[in-house]
Write a protein that holds these residues in place. Structure first.
Motif, short mmCIF file in Angstrom:
data_model
loop_
_atom_site.label_atom_id
_atom_site.label_comp_id
_atom_site.label_asym_id
_atom_site.label_seq_id
_atom_site.Cartn_x
_atom_site.Cartn_y
_atom_site.Cartn_z
N ALA A 12 16.85 44.96 65.96
CA ALA A 12 17.56 46.09 65.33
C ALA A 12 19.06 45.84 65.31
O ALA A 12 19.75 46.14 64.32
CB ALA A 12 17.24 47.38 66.08
N VAL A 13 19.59 45.28 66.40
CA VAL A 13 21.02 44.95 66.45
C VAL A 13 21.36 43.88 65.41
O VAL A 13 22.37 43.97 64.70
CB VAL A 13 21.41 44.47 67.86
N GLN A 14 20.47 42.90 65.31
CA GLN A 14 20.72 41.80 64.38
C GLN A 14 20.68 42.26 62.93
O GLN A 14 21.51 41.86 62.10
CB GLN A 14 19.69 40.70 64.61
N GLU A 15 19.73 43.13 62.59
CA GLU A 15 19.54 43.54 61.21
C GLU A 15 20.25 44.84 60.87
O GLU A 15 20.31 45.24 59.71
CB GLU A 15 18.05 43.66 60.90
N GLY A 16 20.77 45.55 61.90
CA GLY A 16 21.53 46.76 61.64
C GLY A 16 20.70 47.97 61.28
O GLY A 16 21.24 48.93 60.70
N ILE A 17 19.42 47.96 61.63
CA ILE A 17 18.57 49.12 61.36
C ILE A 17 17.42 49.12 62.36
O ILE A 17 17.01 48.05 62.85
CB ILE A 17 18.03 49.09 59.92
N ALA A 18 16.94 50.31 62.72
CA ALA A 18 15.88 50.42 63.72
C ALA A 18 14.61 49.72 63.26
O ALA A 18 14.30 49.65 62.07
CB ALA A 18 15.60 51.89 64.01
N GLN A 19 13.85 49.20 64.23
CA GLN A 19 12.61 48.48 63.95
C GLN A 19 11.41 49.29 64.44
O GLN A 19 11.45 49.89 65.52
CB GLN A 19 12.62 47.13 64.66
N PRO A 20 10.32 49.32 63.66
CA PRO A 20 9.13 50.05 64.11
C PRO A 20 8.48 49.37 65.31
O PRO A 20 8.39 48.14 65.36
CB PRO A 20 8.21 50.02 62.88
N VAL A 21 8.04 50.15 66.27
CA VAL A 21 7.31 49.62 67.42
C VAL A 21 5.88 50.12 67.44
O VAL A 21 5.14 49.90 68.40
CB VAL A 21 8.02 49.99 68.75
N THR A 22 5.48 50.81 66.40
CA THR A 22 4.09 51.23 66.21
C THR A 22 3.73 51.03 64.74
O THR A 22 4.61 50.94 63.89
CB THR A 22 3.87 52.71 66.58
N SER A 188 18.59 53.56 75.65
CA SER A 188 17.70 54.72 75.70
C SER A 188 18.48 56.00 75.89
O SER A 188 18.10 57.06 75.36
CB SER A 188 16.68 54.54 76.84
N LEU A 189 19.57 55.94 76.64
CA LEU A 189 20.41 57.12 76.83
C LEU A 189 21.04 57.55 75.51
O LEU A 189 21.08 58.74 75.18
CB LEU A 189 21.50 56.82 77.86
N GLU A 190 21.49 56.59 74.72
CA GLU A 190 22.10 56.92 73.42
C GLU A 190 21.06 57.42 72.42
O GLU A 190 21.40 58.13 71.47
CB GLU A 190 22.82 55.68 72.87
N ASP A 191 19.79 57.06 72.63
CA ASP A 191 18.73 57.56 71.75
C ASP A 191 18.55 59.07 71.87
O ASP A 191 17.89 59.68 71.02
CB ASP A 191 17.40 56.87 72.07
N ALA A 192 19.11 59.68 72.91
CA ALA A 192 19.03 61.13 73.05
C ALA A 192 19.95 61.85 72.06
O ALA A 192 19.88 63.07 71.91
CB ALA A 192 19.38 61.55 74.48
N GLY A 199 20.17 58.16 62.21
CA GLY A 199 20.97 57.21 61.44
C GLY A 199 20.46 55.79 61.56
O GLY A 199 20.35 55.06 60.57
N TRP A 200 20.13 55.36 62.78
CA TRP A 200 19.59 54.02 63.00
C TRP A 200 18.30 53.81 62.20
O TRP A 200 18.05 52.74 61.65
CB TRP A 200 19.31 53.79 64.48
N ILE A 201 17.46 54.85 62.13
CA ILE A 201 16.16 54.71 61.47
C ILE A 201 16.29 54.70 59.96
O ILE A 201 15.58 53.96 59.26
CB ILE A 201 15.21 55.85 61.93
N THR A 202 17.20 55.51 59.43
CA THR A 202 17.26 55.68 57.98
C THR A 202 18.22 54.72 57.28
O THR A 202 17.89 54.18 56.22
CB THR A 202 17.66 57.12 57.64
N SER A 203 19.38 54.50 57.86
CA SER A 203 20.37 53.69 57.14
C SER A 203 21.15 52.74 58.03
O SER A 203 21.90 51.91 57.51
CB SER A 203 21.36 54.62 56.42
N GLY A 204 21.02 52.85 59.32
CA GLY A 204 21.79 52.02 60.23
C GLY A 204 22.86 52.83 60.94
O GLY A 204 23.15 53.98 60.58
N PRO A 205 23.48 52.28 61.98
CA PRO A 205 24.46 53.02 62.77
C PRO A 205 25.74 53.31 61.99
O PRO A 205 26.18 52.50 61.18
CB PRO A 205 24.73 52.09 63.96
N THR A 206 26.30 54.48 62.24
CA THR A 206 27.58 54.86 61.63
C THR A 206 28.45 55.51 62.69
O THR A 206 27.94 56.21 63.56
CB THR A 206 27.37 55.85 60.47
N PRO A 207 29.76 55.29 62.64
CA PRO A 207 30.65 55.93 63.63
C PRO A 207 30.58 57.45 63.57
O PRO A 207 30.77 58.12 64.59
CB PRO A 207 32.04 55.41 63.22
#
Length: 471
Positions: A12-22, A188-192, A199-207
């Motif tokens: 996810a860090v490499q590609e800039g977007i969340a990756q499915p784990v299921t 995991s803390l930031e996932d809260a 943002g990570w799931i739909t388009s990637g991280p944004t400030p």
């Protein structure tokens, strides 16, 4: 954190977007959920400040406590909350189906059930506190409240308890469910942080996702800067309309995020076991509508042990169901040696053990696999491809795994068609099985040993139950 989840986070860090784990969704998402976003006053354990809730995306209800430290205003707020939440909860009672049971009387089960969606686990915890502070209130006696308030408290307590029950979907925390299905490139803390995770799931991280002026915290705690610069002056001014306006700015962004989270989850195909677990939720809800069990302040020793046992069994069953439903989840157990997948290279469908009347059909299957197998011979096995079939590990040497099928072949002298895997078929077997487990022998309440406090007194509601240091 598992190995595959860690790998997904790195990707996810490499590609800039969340990756499915299921590959499938492991929770039920209702067509008409009740989104509930509570806010509380900073520094107070259970002092509600505001809430935005509703089952219509375009028409949310905003409830505000003008002065959260005022007891009368707080319970007026809970009466308003009951006026919105209780009609929704009770709207599913009328439509039922008759469920037949073996060796037991049939019962009526609701065709559907309510579902509460809150932003995060702290929202669940606050719901539980709010339920505890209201379910013992009475319409008469000291500090009387609206009759709907204790009813609301019992339902809030029920939903919060079900949120802790493995596999239940009656109350879901959005961040927890999203994080269970996608791996972001943050901790995991930031996932809260709901905004950051969506943002990570739909388009990637944004400030902007971490800027409280753009995306305020999803509650129940508000941003300290907002508290000092905006909220405190609005409360001191005593203008309810101004206070509602400023709190709306804090809740509306989260309201939109909650529905986006529901859309993301709903877009995933449901796992095969999700509907069965939702049937259990519907049965639980149906039982609760018939006045439900008593909710004392604290469980007795036997009640607590019984609750813990049920939750442990539910967790074990939920883990098995997720693995059987989802190849990505099963891959975690393949890495640890608790499961293996491979290709069938040899079968002996006619193999049997014993002679005469004691003869038992025990087909042999040889699987070629590159997975590490850390299971002892004799270990009981199950397979997602043929649920209900049982097998036993015979040997595992040099990448060839021999197992014998022990159940799920029919009652004839030869296996039913399809019961034995064919040569060339891809199969997966695991030591994870969802076999029935009987409840442990616990004493009756009246026989609670003295080491655990002795027999508890019969619970009788009292005015003192409603007294809390923080209520």
């Amino acid at each position: 954190m598992s190995v595959l989840t860690s790998l997904a986070r790195l990707r996810a860090v490499q590609e800039g977007i969340a990756q499915p784990v299921t590959t499938v969704r492991h929770c039920h998402v209702a067509e008409r959920p009740m989104v509930f976003i509570p806010l509380k006053l900073s520094g107070e354990a259970a002092a509600p400040l505001a809430a935005m809730l509703g089952d219509d995306r375009d028409h949310p209800h905003l409830l505000v406590v003008a002065q959260p430290r005022n007891r009368d205003l707080r319970f007026a707020f809970t009466a308003e909350l009951a006026g919105v939440l209780l009609p929704y909860v009770q709207s599913f009672i009328g439509d039922t189906e008759t469920v037949e049971r073996k060796n037991a009387d049939p019962y009526e089960r609701a065709l559907d059930a309510p579902q509460l969606l809150v932003p995060n686990r702290t929202g669940v915890a606050f719901t539980q506190l709010l339920g505890r502070s209201t379910r013992f209130r009475r319409a008469d006696g000291p500090y009387p409240v609206d009759p709907s308030v204790p009813v609301l408290g019992r339902w809030l307590t029920y939903f919060a308890d079900k949120a802790a029950y493995p596999g239940s979907s009656l109350m879901l925390a959005a961040t927890a469910e999203l994080a269970a299905h996608w791996a972001s490139g943050q901790s995991s803390l930031e996932d809260a942080n709901l905004a950051a995770l969506v943002g990570w799931i739909t388009s990637g991280p944004t400030p902007e996702a971490e800027d409280p002026s753009v995306w305020p915290p999803a509650g129940p705690v508000t941003d300290p800067g907002f508290d000092a610069d905006v909220l405190a002056p609005a409360i001191d001014r005593g203008d309810p309309e101004r206070l509602a306006a400023v709190l709306r700015t804090q809740l509306e962004p989260t309201w939109e995020l909650m529905w986006r989270a529901a859309d993301l989850l709903r877009a995933l195909p449901a796992g095969a076991s999700v509907e069965r677990r939702w049937e259990h939720d519907r049965a639980s809800y149906s039982a609760m509508t018939e006045d439900g069990p008593p909710q004392p302040r604290r469980d007795g020793a036997v009640g607590a042990a019984s609750r813990l046992t049920r939750m442990e069994r539910a967790q074990a069953s939920y883990d098995v169901q997720r693995a059987y439903d989802d190849p990505l989840v099963m891959a975690e157990y393949r890495l640890t040696g608790e499961a293996f997948a491979g290709t069938v290279v040899e079968t002996d469908p006619e193999h049997a053990e014993g002679e005469g009347r004691s003869r038992k059909l025990r087909p042999l299957v040889v699987v070629k696999s590159d997975d590490p197998v850390r299971l002892a011979p004799g270990t009981s096995l199950g397979t997602p491809q043929r649920r209900g079939q049982g097998a036993e590990l015979v040997s595992a040497e040099d990448g060839l795994i021999t197992l014998k099928i022990t159940k799920g072949m029919g009652r004839g002298k030869t296996p039913v068609e399809g019961a034995v895997p064919e040569v060339g078929e891809r199969v997966c077997y695991t030591s994870l099985t969802d076999d029935f487990q009987g409840a442990p022998a616990l004493p009756e309440r009246e026989a609670t040993p003295w080491t655990h406090g002795g027999p508890p007194e019969e619970y009788v509601p009292r005015d003192e139950d409603a007294v809390e240091e923080w209520s």
